[in-house]
Design a protein around this motif. Structure first.
Motif, PDB file in Angstrom:
ATOM      1  N   GLU A 159       0.831  -1.212   0.000  1.00 29.76           N
ATOM      2  CA  GLU A 159       0.000   0.000   0.000  1.00 29.76           C
ATOM      3  C   GLU A 159       0.865   1.262   0.000  1.00 29.76           C
ATOM      4  OE1 GLU A 159      -3.334   2.360  -0.171  1.00 29.76           O
ATOM      5  OE2 GLU A 159      -3.305   0.179  -0.354  1.00 29.76           O
ATOM      6  N   GLU A 160       1.866   1.297   0.869  1.00 24.63           N
ATOM      7  CA  GLU A 160       2.694   2.504   0.996  1.00 24.63           C
ATOM      8  C   GLU A 160       3.627   2.718  -0.194  1.00 24.63           C
ATOM      9  OE1 GLU A 160       4.813   2.304   4.700  1.00 24.63           O
ATOM     10  OE2 GLU A 160       2.974   2.324   5.880  1.00 24.63           O
ATOM     11  N   TRP A 161       4.217   1.664  -0.697  1.00 25.98           N
ATOM     12  CA  TRP A 161       5.245   1.797  -1.726  1.00 25.98           C
ATOM     13  C   TRP A 161       4.691   1.786  -3.148  1.00 25.98           C
ATOM     14  CZ3 TRP A 161       9.694  -2.010  -0.033  1.00 25.98           C
ATOM     15  CH2 TRP A 161      10.226  -1.560   1.190  1.00 25.98           C
ATOM     16  N   LEU A 162       3.622   0.994  -3.377  1.00 22.33           N
ATOM     17  CA  LEU A 162       3.171   0.791  -4.752  1.00 22.33           C
ATOM     18  C   LEU A 162       1.866   1.516  -5.092  1.00 22.33           C
ATOM     19  CD1 LEU A 162       3.997  -3.026  -5.160  1.00 22.33           C
ATOM     20  CD2 LEU A 162       5.527  -1.047  -5.284  1.00 22.33           C
ATOM     21  N   CYS A 163       0.861   1.402  -4.229  1.00 23.10           N
ATOM     22  CA  CYS A 163      -0.427   2.038  -4.534  1.00 23.10           C
ATOM     23  C   CYS A 163      -0.256   3.554  -4.602  1.00 23.10           C
ATOM     24  CB  CYS A 163      -1.471   1.667  -3.483  1.00 23.10           C
ATOM     25  SG  CYS A 163      -1.924  -0.075  -3.542  1.00 23.10           S
TER      26      CYS A 163
END
Length: 186
Positions: free
Chosen positions: A99-103
């Motif tokens: 969630e933090e790195w990709l979305c």
């Protein structure tokens, strides 16, 4: 060979579809991908739909009137997608990092350079063109862990591999762009 790399919209991609198809097959027709003529056609159909994705951006590399490379990217939605290789990436990173790195980050979906243009900086130019406008540096991509030339290319450009191969030596690796704000190593 004089190559021009420029942003491309949906109309440009459609106009250059035959060249994109040719480069796709040159890039992905051999191991580890072994994509077929049918898969190249399916990619063109998918690309025609992908231009509608939020944050879609693409670039073409052209020598004269011949397409010698292309790249396509878009903003990764939240929740994280569940098709293609996405579940493997999410399992390797865990829910929080996914969630933090990709979305919300820019996902480089495809980057391909034709055989005659390799080693001339075309791949670098395409990658910089599609990721250059990302102010916060949140860019990422997936590639096959069996694609050694691609792995070396991304590493040489400062991209960071944040997932590791399965014991079988198969699967995809997630790379974060050189300006990605993730704290590495994790």
């Amino acid at each position: 060979m004089t190559v021009t790399v420029q942003l491309a919209d949906g109309a440009s991609l459609s106009w250059h579809a035959a060249g994109v198809r040719k480069v796709y097959l040159e890039s992905f027709g051999s191991p580890p991908w072994e994509e077929s003529e049918d898969r190249a056609e399916a990619y063109l159909e998918r690309l025609a739909r992908d231009v509608e994705r939020p944050g879609f951006t693409s670039a073409l590399a052209v020598a004269g009137s011949e397409v010698v490379g292309f790249a396509a990217a878009w903003t990764t939605p939240s929740p994280f997608p569940s098709g293609r290789c996405y579940p493997q990436a999410a399992a390797a990173l865990g829910a929080r990092r996914t969630e933090e790195w990709l979305c919300g980050g820019l996902e480089v979906d495809e980057l391909a350079v034709g055989e005659a243009a390799r080693g001339c900086g075309v791949g670098r130019g395409l990658l910089e063109t599609v990721t250059g406008a990302v102010d916060d540096g949140r860019c990422w991509l997936l590639t096959s862990i069996r694609a050694e030339p691609a792995l070396r290319f991304y590493r040489r450009l400062g991209w960071h591999q944040v997932t590791h191969p399965a014991p079988s030596g198969r699967g995809a690796a997630v790379f974060l762009g050189p300006r990605h704000p993730a704290e590495l190593p994790f």
